[in-house]
Write a protein that holds these residues in place. Sequence first.
Motif, PDB file in Angstrom:
ATOM      1  N   VAL A   1      51.396  80.271  37.082  1.00  0.00           N
ATOM      2  CA  VAL A   1      52.408  79.434  36.422  1.00  0.00           C
ATOM      3  C   VAL A   1      51.727  78.381  35.563  1.00  0.00           C
ATOM      4  O   VAL A   1      52.148  78.112  34.438  1.00  0.00           O
ATOM      5  CB  VAL A   1      53.342  78.784  37.469  1.00  0.00           C
ATOM      6  N   GLU A   2      50.649  77.800  36.092  1.00  0.00           N
ATOM      7  CA  GLU A   2      49.903  76.795  35.328  1.00  0.00           C
ATOM      8  C   GLU A   2      49.361  77.364  34.017  1.00  0.00           C
ATOM      9  O   GLU A   2      49.115  76.626  33.069  1.00  0.00           O
ATOM     10  CB  GLU A   2      48.758  76.242  36.175  1.00  0.00           C
ATOM     11  N   ARG A   3      49.168  78.679  33.957  1.00  0.00           N
ATOM     12  CA  ARG A   3      48.653  79.335  32.749  1.00  0.00           C
ATOM     13  C   ARG A   3      49.766  79.952  31.899  1.00  0.00           C
ATOM     14  O   ARG A   3      49.493  80.750  31.004  1.00  0.00           O
ATOM     15  CB  ARG A   3      47.651  80.413  33.144  1.00  0.00           C
ATOM     16  N   GLY A   4      51.024  79.630  32.230  1.00  0.00           N
ATOM     17  CA  GLY A   4      52.146  80.134  31.457  1.00  0.00           C
ATOM     18  C   GLY A   4      52.554  81.554  31.793  1.00  0.00           C
ATOM     19  O   GLY A   4      53.264  82.196  31.026  1.00  0.00           O
ATOM     20  N   GLN A   5      52.121  82.068  32.937  1.00  0.00           N
ATOM     21  CA  GLN A   5      52.447  83.419  33.363  1.00  0.00           C
ATOM     22  C   GLN A   5      53.437  83.362  34.524  1.00  0.00           C
ATOM     23  O   GLN A   5      53.568  82.335  35.181  1.00  0.00           O
ATOM     24  CB  GLN A   5      51.179  84.153  33.813  1.00  0.00           C
ATOM     25  N   PRO A   6      54.121  84.463  34.810  1.00  0.00           N
ATOM     26  CA  PRO A   6      54.998  84.482  35.986  1.00  0.00           C
ATOM     27  C   PRO A   6      54.182  84.308  37.274  1.00  0.00           C
ATOM     28  O   PRO A   6      53.058  84.805  37.365  1.00  0.00           O
ATOM     29  CB  PRO A   6      55.633  85.874  35.948  1.00  0.00           C
ATOM     30  N   ALA A   7      54.747  83.625  38.235  1.00  0.00           N
ATOM     31  CA  ALA A   7      54.083  83.463  39.534  1.00  0.00           C
ATOM     32  C   ALA A   7      54.018  84.799  40.265  1.00  0.00           C
ATOM     33  O   ALA A   7      53.033  85.107  40.936  1.00  0.00           O
ATOM     34  CB  ALA A   7      54.830  82.438  40.387  1.00  0.00           C
ATOM     35  N   LEU A   8      55.062  85.597  40.140  1.00  0.00           N
ATOM     36  CA  LEU A   8      55.138  86.898  40.795  1.00  0.00           C
ATOM     37  C   LEU A   8      54.470  87.948  39.926  1.00  0.00           C
ATOM     38  O   LEU A   8      54.766  88.060  38.733  1.00  0.00           O
ATOM     39  CB  LEU A   8      56.599  87.287  41.038  1.00  0.00           C
ATOM     40  N   TYR A   9      53.570  88.687  40.534  1.00  0.00           N
ATOM     41  CA  TYR A   9      52.982  89.805  39.796  1.00  0.00           C
ATOM     42  C   TYR A   9      52.616  90.923  40.747  1.00  0.00           C
ATOM     43  O   TYR A   9      52.491  90.731  41.959  1.00  0.00           O
ATOM     44  CB  TYR A   9      51.792  89.371  38.944  1.00  0.00           C
ATOM     45  N   SER A  10      52.488  92.097  40.189  1.00  0.00           N
ATOM     46  CA  SER A  10      52.163  93.306  40.947  1.00  0.00           C
ATOM     47  C   SER A  10      51.007  94.007  40.263  1.00  0.00           C
ATOM     48  O   SER A  10      50.908  93.994  39.036  1.00  0.00           O
ATOM     49  CB  SER A  10      53.368  94.242  41.003  1.00  0.00           C
ATOM     50  N   TYR A  11      50.156  94.608  41.061  1.00  0.00           N
ATOM     51  CA  TYR A  11      49.037  95.359  40.505  1.00  0.00           C
ATOM     52  C   TYR A  11      48.697  96.513  41.428  1.00  0.00           C
ATOM     53  O   TYR A  11      49.030  96.496  42.615  1.00  0.00           O
ATOM     54  CB  TYR A  11      47.813  94.464  40.279  1.00  0.00           C
ATOM     55  N   ARG A  12      48.033  97.524  40.883  1.00  0.00           N
ATOM     56  CA  ARG A  12      47.679  98.718  41.663  1.00  0.00           C
ATOM     57  C   ARG A  12      46.211  98.641  42.066  1.00  0.00           C
ATOM     58  O   ARG A  12      45.372  98.205  41.284  1.00  0.00           O
ATOM     59  CB  ARG A  12      47.982  99.957  40.843  1.00  0.00           C
ATOM     60  N   THR A  13      45.945  99.076  43.298  1.00  0.00           N
ATOM     61  CA  THR A  13      44.593  99.024  43.842  1.00  0.00           C
ATOM     62  C   THR A  13      44.472  99.981  45.029  1.00  0.00           C
ATOM     63  O   THR A  13      45.481 100.316  45.657  1.00  0.00           O
ATOM     64  CB  THR A  13      44.233  97.583  44.289  1.00  0.00           C
ATOM     65  N   THR A  14      43.260 100.392  45.322  1.00  0.00           N
ATOM     66  CA  THR A  14      43.019 101.187  46.535  1.00  0.00           C
ATOM     67  C   THR A  14      42.734 100.287  47.733  1.00  0.00           C
ATOM     68  O   THR A  14      42.649 100.763  48.856  1.00  0.00           O
ATOM     69  CB  THR A  14      41.836 102.158  46.330  1.00  0.00           C
ATOM     70  N   THR A  15      42.568  98.986  47.475  1.00  0.00           N
ATOM     71  CA  THR A  15      42.202  98.043  48.538  1.00  0.00           C
ATOM     72  C   THR A  15      43.182  96.860  48.588  1.00  0.00           C
ATOM     73  O   THR A  15      42.901  95.785  48.070  1.00  0.00           O
ATOM     74  CB  THR A  15      40.764  97.521  48.337  1.00  0.00           C
ATOM     75  N   PRO A  16      44.335  97.046  49.249  1.00  0.00           N
ATOM     76  CA  PRO A  16      45.332  95.978  49.300  1.00  0.00           C
ATOM     77  C   PRO A  16      44.992  94.889  50.305  1.00  0.00           C
ATOM     78  O   PRO A  16      45.682  93.879  50.385  1.00  0.00           O
ATOM     79  CB  PRO A  16      46.594  96.722  49.745  1.00  0.00           C
ATOM     80  N   ASP A  17      43.928  95.093  51.048  1.00  0.00           N
ATOM     81  CA  ASP A  17      43.555  94.181  52.147  1.00  0.00           C
ATOM     82  C   ASP A  17      42.316  93.351  51.804  1.00  0.00           C
ATOM     83  O   ASP A  17      41.532  92.997  52.677  1.00  0.00           O
ATOM     84  CB  ASP A  17      43.293  94.986  53.421  1.00  0.00           C
ATOM     85  N   ARG A  18      42.173  93.012  50.542  1.00  0.00           N
ATOM     86  CA  ARG A  18      40.997  92.225  50.142  1.00  0.00           C
ATOM     87  C   ARG A  18      41.060  90.824  50.730  1.00  0.00           C
ATOM     88  O   ARG A  18      42.133  90.274  50.960  1.00  0.00           O
ATOM     89  CB  ARG A  18      40.918  92.126  48.611  1.00  0.00           C
ATOM     90  N   TYR A  19      39.886  90.273  50.954  1.00  0.00           N
ATOM     91  CA  TYR A  19      39.794  88.890  51.406  1.00  0.00           C
ATOM     92  C   TYR A  19      40.516  88.012  50.393  1.00  0.00           C
ATOM     93  O   TYR A  19      40.456  88.265  49.189  1.00  0.00           O
ATOM     94  CB  TYR A  19      38.339  88.442  51.500  1.00  0.00           C
ATOM     95  N   TRP A  20      41.191  86.982  50.893  1.00  0.00           N
ATOM     96  CA  TRP A  20      41.864  86.033  50.004  1.00  0.00           C
ATOM     97  C   TRP A  20      40.894  84.890  49.761  1.00  0.00           C
ATOM     98  O   TRP A  20      40.830  83.934  50.511  1.00  0.00           O
ATOM     99  CB  TRP A  20      43.178  85.537  50.609  1.00  0.00           C
TER     100      TRP A  20
END
Length: 177
Positions: free
Chosen positions: A85-104
């Motif tokens: 949001v701070e960069r003018g983008q939507p807060a909600l986003y989706s992306y495709r990956t083989t690793t949905p369990d990456r470290y945060w």
Amino acid sequence: MYKGLILAVAAALLSACSSNSDWRTASREPAGIAPSPTTEKRAVIEVYGADAFSWRGWFAVHTWIATKEANADEYTVHEVVGWRVERGQPALYSYRTTTPDRYWYGSKPEKIQSIVGEEAQQLIPKIESAIQRYPWANEYTLFPGPNSNTFPAWVGLQVPELELDMPFRAIGSGYAD
């Protein structure tokens, strides 16, 4: 005397909990807890939570949803992130990956919810529909919300079959009520 001791202990604790002070170098490696899409051909729904970045992790978690259709080669991860949001983008986003369990950003995620098979296949369209209707997709407020925890909580309210029970430290999840 006690005041100085308390301040010293507080400073030590805060410095210890912010060992990942640089988000650019914090780990984003897979945690190895998600079913691999190359071996798990059934549909999968996973909800993860990991300690929030830096000192915030002492008090709060960041949560996200990952879905994988049957026979898909990748997961779709759906999450809300404030810096977007701070960069003018939507807060909600989706992306495709083989690793949905990456470290945060240095914090290992934990599974909050996992559904595999026919039940997941039936729920994924409902989840995707709820995501499309998320009312705060362009907003982010650390407290009381809407934030990264408001999002999965709201999806869980829209899709009660998920039986999603958000963690106590999912600050902002109550904003969805």
